[in-house]
Scaffold this active site. Structure first.
Site, PDB file in Angstrom:
ATOM      1  N   SER A 126     -33.984 -19.164  52.165  1.00 44.53           N
ATOM      2  CA  SER A 126     -34.499 -20.465  52.599  1.00 44.53           C
ATOM      3  C   SER A 126     -34.698 -20.521  54.108  1.00 44.53           C
ATOM      4  O   SER A 126     -34.111 -19.747  54.867  1.00 44.53           O
ATOM      5  CB  SER A 126     -33.527 -21.573  52.189  1.00 44.53           C
ATOM      6  OG  SER A 126     -33.200 -21.463  50.833  1.00 44.53           O
TER       7      SER A 126
HETATM    8  N1  SAH Z   1     -29.628 -19.802  48.658  1.00 46.80           N
HETATM    9  C1  SAH Z   1     -30.461 -18.615  48.799  1.00 46.80           C
HETATM   10  C2  SAH Z   1     -31.910 -18.860  48.472  1.00 46.80           C
HETATM   11  C3  SAH Z   1     -32.082 -19.022  47.032  1.00 46.80           C
HETATM   12  S1  SAH Z   1     -33.690 -18.761  46.348  1.00 46.80           S
HETATM   13  C4  SAH Z   1     -30.305 -17.993  50.161  1.00 46.80           C
HETATM   14  O1  SAH Z   1     -29.551 -18.522  50.993  1.00 46.80           O
HETATM   15  O2  SAH Z   1     -30.896 -16.942  50.379  1.00 46.80           O
HETATM   16  C5  SAH Z   1     -33.297 -19.394  44.744  1.00 46.80           C
HETATM   17  C6  SAH Z   1     -32.418 -18.507  43.911  1.00 46.80           C
HETATM   18  O3  SAH Z   1     -32.102 -19.225  42.723  1.00 46.80           O
HETATM   19  C7  SAH Z   1     -33.097 -17.219  43.466  1.00 46.80           C
HETATM   20  O4  SAH Z   1     -32.364 -16.118  43.912  1.00 46.80           O
HETATM   21  C8  SAH Z   1     -33.103 -17.323  41.945  1.00 46.80           C
HETATM   22  O5  SAH Z   1     -32.875 -16.080  41.301  1.00 46.80           O
HETATM   23  C9  SAH Z   1     -31.969 -18.289  41.679  1.00 46.80           C
HETATM   24  N2  SAH Z   1     -32.014 -18.983  40.400  1.00 46.80           N
HETATM   25  C10 SAH Z   1     -33.063 -19.534  39.776  1.00 46.80           C
HETATM   26  N3  SAH Z   1     -32.688 -20.064  38.587  1.00 46.80           N
HETATM   27  C11 SAH Z   1     -31.344 -19.843  38.465  1.00 46.80           C
HETATM   28  C12 SAH Z   1     -30.368 -20.136  37.475  1.00 46.80           C
HETATM   29  N4  SAH Z   1     -30.679 -20.773  36.319  1.00 46.80           N
HETATM   30  N5  SAH Z   1     -29.094 -19.767  37.686  1.00 46.80           N
HETATM   31  C13 SAH Z   1     -28.749 -19.112  38.828  1.00 46.80           C
HETATM   32  N6  SAH Z   1     -29.619 -18.798  39.796  1.00 46.80           N
HETATM   33  C14 SAH Z   1     -30.913 -19.157  39.629  1.00 46.80           C
END
Ligand code: SAH
Length: 213
Positions: free
Chosen positions: A61
């Site tokens: 992000s």
């Molecule tokens: N917080 C992260 C950015 C996250 S991007 C950082 O600091 O880098 C969003 C993430 O959510 C992705 O890695 C994706 O794989 C995850 N995601 C999406 N759906 C999900 C689910 N149902 N359970 C767990 N993770 C999920």
């Protein structure tokens, strides 16, 4: 001043300009090196205020959004926090500076493994990262003082609302994945939930089930 000092100063200045004012959040973001969570060709852009691609088609992000979401959680040192969407691990690393214990889950095992390596390299020992489907919540460690969802849901997931302690706060982007979403702050009261719209954001979608890698 070294070029690294200057880069860090500019990084914090950009956060302030975008509304990250909480001194403890700024201190945590100054301390935790975002460069440790960005790999390959994008690593020289780690200190710019922009989202960047990571493995599995996901993104780390934008720092100012990380700051604003963290600030909205009003973390206290005794808190147990759940993050849905480990991604690079950067957001979890920031949370780890401000809370007692952080649980973070991602549907992609590869991301969890790489994030864990970064936590180990930085000596962050109060984070537990696991491959799990966050839409189901994390009953093993519930309830939580704070929950942060870093992928966009069409509605705040019911199992997560249920795992929030009374007085607890959850921050979650809500809306369709291909449009602009609203960042919502949910507060659990004694009798129900209060919802506050914070700002517009753009996140990758929350997807049910585990990924294949
Ligand atoms: N917080 C992260 C950015 C996250 S991007 C950082 O600091 O880098 C969003 C993430 O959510 C992705 O890695 C994706 O794989 C995850 N995601 C999406 N759906 C999900 C689910 N149902 N359970 C767990 N993770 C999920």
């Amino acid at each position: 001043m070294t070029p690294e000092d200057e880069q860090r100063m500019r990084f914090v200045f950009a956060l302030r300009q975008k509304g990250v004012m909480d001194a403890r959040v700024l201190e945590a973001m100054e301390k935790v090196d975002r460069g440790a969570f960005v790999k390959g060709i994008f690593s020289d852009r780690a200190y710019e205020d922009m989202p960047l691609p990571i493995a599995c088609g996901q993104t780390i992000s934008q720092p100012s959004v990380v700051g604003l979401m963290t600030q909205a959680l009003s973390l206290e040192p005794r808190h147990k926090v759940l993050e849905i969407g480990t991604g690079s691990g950067y957001q979890a690393a920031i949370l780890s500076q401000l809370a007692r214990r952080v649980y973070t889950v991602d549907r992609h095992k590869r991301l969890v493994t790489e994030a864990q390596d970064a936590f180990d390299a930085l000596g962050l020992s109060n984070i537990t990262a696991l491959a799990s489907d966050g839409t189901r919540g994390f009953p093993e460690q519930a309830p939580f003082d704070r929950i942060i969802v870093t992928a966009a849901a069409e509605d705040p997931p019911g199992p997560l609302l249920a795992e929030l302690k009374p007085g607890g706060i959850m921050v979650v982007p809500v809306g369709q994945s291909d449009t602009v979403q609203n960042l919502i702050k949910v507060t659990r009261t004694e009798t129900g939930f209060d919802y506050e719209e914070m700002r517009q954001v753009r996140f990758v979608p929350l997807v049910e089930g585990l990924g294949s890698d």
